[in-house]
Design a protein around this motif. Sequence first.
Motif, mmCIF file in Angstrom:
data_model
loop_
_atom_site.group_PDB
_atom_site.id
_atom_site.type_symbol
_atom_site.label_atom_id
_atom_site.label_comp_id
_atom_site.label_asym_id
_atom_site.label_seq_id
_atom_site.Cartn_x
_atom_site.Cartn_y
_atom_site.Cartn_z
ATOM 1 N N LEU A 137 -53.505 -59.992 16.678
ATOM 2 C CA LEU A 137 -53.249 -59.169 15.648
ATOM 3 C C LEU A 137 -54.928 -59.672 14.987
ATOM 4 O O LEU A 137 -55.437 -58.219 14.471
ATOM 5 N N SER A 138 -54.910 -60.578 14.833
ATOM 6 C CA SER A 138 -55.691 -60.748 13.487
ATOM 7 C C SER A 138 -57.310 -60.772 14.451
ATOM 8 O O SER A 138 -58.479 -60.081 13.424
ATOM 9 N N ILE A 139 -57.402 -60.711 15.768
ATOM 10 C CA ILE A 139 -58.716 -60.537 16.512
ATOM 11 C C ILE A 139 -58.961 -59.681 16.906
ATOM 12 O O ILE A 139 -60.173 -59.220 16.863
ATOM 13 N N PHE A 140 -58.158 -58.757 17.162
ATOM 14 C CA PHE A 140 -57.747 -57.146 17.817
ATOM 15 C C PHE A 140 -57.210 -56.665 16.885
ATOM 16 O O PHE A 140 -56.578 -55.826 17.040
ATOM 17 N N PRO A 141 -57.422 -56.384 15.449
ATOM 18 C CA PRO A 141 -56.982 -55.317 15.099
ATOM 19 C C PRO A 141 -57.372 -53.756 15.105
ATOM 20 O O PRO A 141 -56.449 -53.018 14.684
ATOM 21 N N TRP A 142 -58.170 -52.904 15.899
ATOM 22 C CA TRP A 142 -58.447 -51.714 16.269
ATOM 23 C C TRP A 142 -57.073 -51.474 17.584
ATOM 24 O O TRP A 142 -56.507 -50.933 17.239
ATOM 25 N N ALA A 143 -56.648 -52.293 18.339
ATOM 26 C CA ALA A 143 -55.366 -52.171 19.202
ATOM 27 C C ALA A 143 -54.310 -52.195 18.487
ATOM 28 O O ALA A 143 -52.637 -52.688 19.060
ATOM 29 N N LEU A 144 -53.963 -51.767 17.067
ATOM 30 C CA LEU A 144 -52.434 -51.677 16.242
ATOM 31 C C LEU A 144 -51.314 -51.546 17.512
ATOM 32 O O LEU A 144 -51.240 -50.127 18.153
ATOM 33 N N PHE A 145 -50.555 -52.454 18.137
ATOM 34 C CA PHE A 145 -49.305 -52.077 18.167
ATOM 35 C C PHE A 145 -47.770 -52.163 17.292
ATOM 36 O O PHE A 145 -47.574 -51.113 17.137
ATOM 37 N N ARG A 146 -47.533 -52.855 16.752
ATOM 38 C CA ARG A 146 -46.710 -53.345 15.599
ATOM 39 C C ARG A 146 -46.776 -53.624 14.749
ATOM 40 O O ARG A 146 -48.258 -54.130 14.503
ATOM 41 N N THR A 147 -46.503 -54.028 13.628
ATOM 42 C CA THR A 147 -46.908 -54.666 12.262
ATOM 43 C C THR A 147 -47.131 -55.828 12.639
ATOM 44 O O THR A 147 -47.810 -56.917 12.050
ATOM 45 N N THR A 148 -46.759 -56.596 13.855
ATOM 46 C CA THR A 148 -47.289 -58.085 13.380
ATOM 47 C C THR A 148 -48.225 -58.193 15.176
ATOM 48 O O THR A 148 -48.172 -59.377 15.214
ATOM 49 N N LYS A 149 -48.042 -57.563 15.762
ATOM 50 C CA LYS A 149 -49.367 -57.854 16.686
ATOM 51 C C LYS A 149 -50.050 -56.781 18.027
ATOM 52 O O LYS A 149 -49.617 -55.517 17.019
ATOM 53 N N SER A 150 -50.646 -56.941 18.638
ATOM 54 C CA SER A 150 -52.060 -55.690 18.895
ATOM 55 C C SER A 150 -51.881 -56.177 19.939
ATOM 56 O O SER A 150 -51.615 -56.708 20.582
ATOM 57 N N ALA A 151 -51.997 -54.722 20.856
ATOM 58 C CA ALA A 151 -52.140 -54.540 22.740
ATOM 59 C C ALA A 151 -52.722 -53.257 22.883
ATOM 60 O O ALA A 151 -52.888 -52.795 22.492
ATOM 61 N N VAL A 152 -52.856 -53.737 24.189
ATOM 62 C CA VAL A 152 -53.777 -52.053 24.887
ATOM 63 C C VAL A 152 -52.501 -51.500 26.221
ATOM 64 O O VAL A 152 -52.162 -52.897 26.819
ATOM 65 N N LYS A 153 -52.670 -50.516 26.789
ATOM 66 C CA LYS A 153 -52.082 -50.374 27.350
ATOM 67 C C LYS A 153 -53.170 -49.541 28.640
ATOM 68 O O LYS A 153 -53.338 -49.323 28.124
ATOM 69 N N LEU A 154 -52.379 -49.895 29.852
ATOM 70 C CA LEU A 154 -53.328 -49.497 31.222
ATOM 71 C C LEU A 154 -52.206 -48.339 31.972
ATOM 72 O O LEU A 154 -51.665 -48.908 32.328
ATOM 73 N N HIS A 155 -51.996 -46.836 31.699
ATOM 74 C CA HIS A 155 -52.148 -45.929 32.357
ATOM 75 C C HIS A 155 -52.728 -46.711 33.646
ATOM 76 O O HIS A 155 -54.021 -45.467 33.821
ATOM 77 N N THR A 156 -51.797 -46.368 34.827
ATOM 78 C CA THR A 156 -52.439 -46.385 35.832
ATOM 79 C C THR A 156 -51.299 -45.199 37.228
ATOM 80 O O THR A 156 -50.741 -45.257 37.167
ATOM 81 N N LEU A 157 -52.356 -44.460 37.817
ATOM 82 C CA LEU A 157 -51.884 -43.552 39.008
ATOM 83 C C LEU A 157 -52.282 -44.867 40.269
ATOM 84 O O LEU A 157 -53.809 -44.471 40.767
ATOM 85 N N LEU A 158 -51.515 -44.514 41.094
ATOM 86 C CA LEU A 158 -51.791 -45.930 42.371
ATOM 87 C C LEU A 158 -51.111 -45.016 43.531
ATOM 88 O O LEU A 158 -49.851 -44.524 43.382
ATOM 89 N N ASP A 159 -53.033 -45.302 44.196
ATOM 90 C CA ASP A 159 -52.444 -44.164 45.511
ATOM 91 C C ASP A 159 -51.900 -45.554 46.812
ATOM 92 O O ASP A 159 -52.385 -46.724 46.505
ATOM 93 N N LEU A 160 -50.629 -45.552 47.163
ATOM 94 C CA LEU A 160 -49.722 -46.160 48.163
ATOM 95 C C LEU A 160 -50.295 -46.594 49.239
ATOM 96 O O LEU A 160 -49.802 -47.492 49.639
ATOM 97 N N ARG A 161 -51.104 -45.853 49.580
ATOM 98 C CA ARG A 161 -52.351 -45.525 50.948
ATOM 99 C C ARG A 161 -53.273 -47.022 50.026
ATOM 100 O O ARG A 161 -54.588 -46.036 49.756
ATOM 101 N N GLY A 162 -52.822 -48.595 50.283
ATOM 102 C CA GLY A 162 -53.714 -48.897 49.921
ATOM 103 C C GLY A 162 -54.020 -50.105 48.718
ATOM 104 O O GLY A 162 -54.722 -51.076 48.524
ATOM 105 N N ASN A 163 -53.184 -49.393 47.958
ATOM 106 C CA ASN A 163 -52.902 -49.444 46.360
ATOM 107 C C ASN A 163 -54.015 -49.957 45.630
ATOM 108 O O ASN A 163 -54.376 -50.665 45.053
ATOM 109 N N ILE A 164 -54.866 -48.519 46.096
ATOM 110 C CA ILE A 164 -55.714 -47.801 45.374
ATOM 111 C C ILE A 164 -55.623 -47.451 43.800
ATOM 112 O O ILE A 164 -54.884 -46.139 44.184
ATOM 113 N N PRO A 165 -56.488 -47.910 42.497
ATOM 114 C CA PRO A 165 -55.747 -47.040 41.400
ATOM 115 C C PRO A 165 -56.755 -45.965 41.579
ATOM 116 O O PRO A 165 -58.022 -46.027 42.282
#
Length: 394
Positions: A137-165
């Motif tokens: 949280l102290s280094i990445f304040p722009w990615a606020l997740f909860r009051t005590t931590k930050s996080a980024v989230k990857l929303h991914t759609l995967l083509d199961l033929r080859g597992n290509i995003p």
Amino acid sequence: MYTGRLIFSQVMAHLPLHTFRRCVARYRGEHYVKHFRCLDQYYVMAFAQLTYRESLRDIEACLRAHQSKLYHMGLRAPSVARNTLAKANERRDWRIYADFAQALIRVARPLYADEDLGLELDNTVYALDASTIDLCLSIFPWALFRTTKSAVKLHTLLDLRGNIPTFIHITDGKVHDVNALDMLLPEPGAFYIMDRGYVDFRRLFTLNAAGAFFVIRAKSNTKYRRRYSHPVDTAGGVRCDQTVVLTGVRSAVDYPQPLRRIKYHDTQTGKTFDFLTNNFSVKAQTVADLYRYRWQVELFFKWIKQHLRIKSFFGTTENAVKSQIWIAISVYVLVAIIKKRHDIKADLYTILQVLSLTLFEKTSIEQVLNLRDRTSEDHGNPKQLDLFDNLTGH
């Protein structure tokens, strides 16, 4: 024919550089840039991904040790300072690398279009899921997740033929998974496999209206009424196959058409699943198998977190984090392209492991990555002296 280039330059030779230049020009990535080009930045970041570098200082030290080979890697810069790379990650528009990764995905998907899923199904099959990357949280304040931590989230759609995003959207950790459905352009006839976190019948009805199919795990409190029951073969784990209509106050309005409910018991885990789908033609067992294939997207997240550098970031700004994630995705897709073009039998993990140790070698990439047993080849060499034959001759 092998020309004596470094393995790294042979890997980078598979990049469509004309497309990369268009991406750079689109976002004016080299405006006022004199020495350290966007392509130099990409090469250095790709090198860091392929060799598992841990920090900017680590990258600088490693490249300084091989400074005489930087030109042969394709770098125009005579040296790479960590401050120069840090500023480039902070200031160069991350959309350059996002667009370029999407261009590589468009190259990779046709290569895997004929991959066999082991199902009697010709439709394209996608798995949709999201994964959270925890941050300080102290280094990445722009990615606020909860009051005590930050996080980024990857929303991914995967083509199961080859597992290509095929679709990736990066948000802060607070954005709910189901919001990714609003950003998809549904493909008619394709299957979208999702977990319970994506149960939103208004959004699912939008998929249905576009002619796409979905298979989703139902929540335990989903209210419905059975209309028909279809005969099933219980030997395979399918317990019931029903046509139902939703009866919830909101769900009945959001999804006014019938759905298909399939109850499946997994004998290996002892768990029972309720699936909902808008496809009434495929076999009930196929629906259950499709959901089982959804675990490929979980393996994709696990693989990319373990084997590409997206948990140790080379910058703290939002632009630097997104640039690194998109470059990591492009490296993953690039390795998948090389695997198919060179008909390499090894899996992506093995390929990355080999590349991490051989990038500065001057040998053929086919010889390095096609992991054949060369012992038998050596015995078949007529010019090779046989020590024991010579001893018996005396």
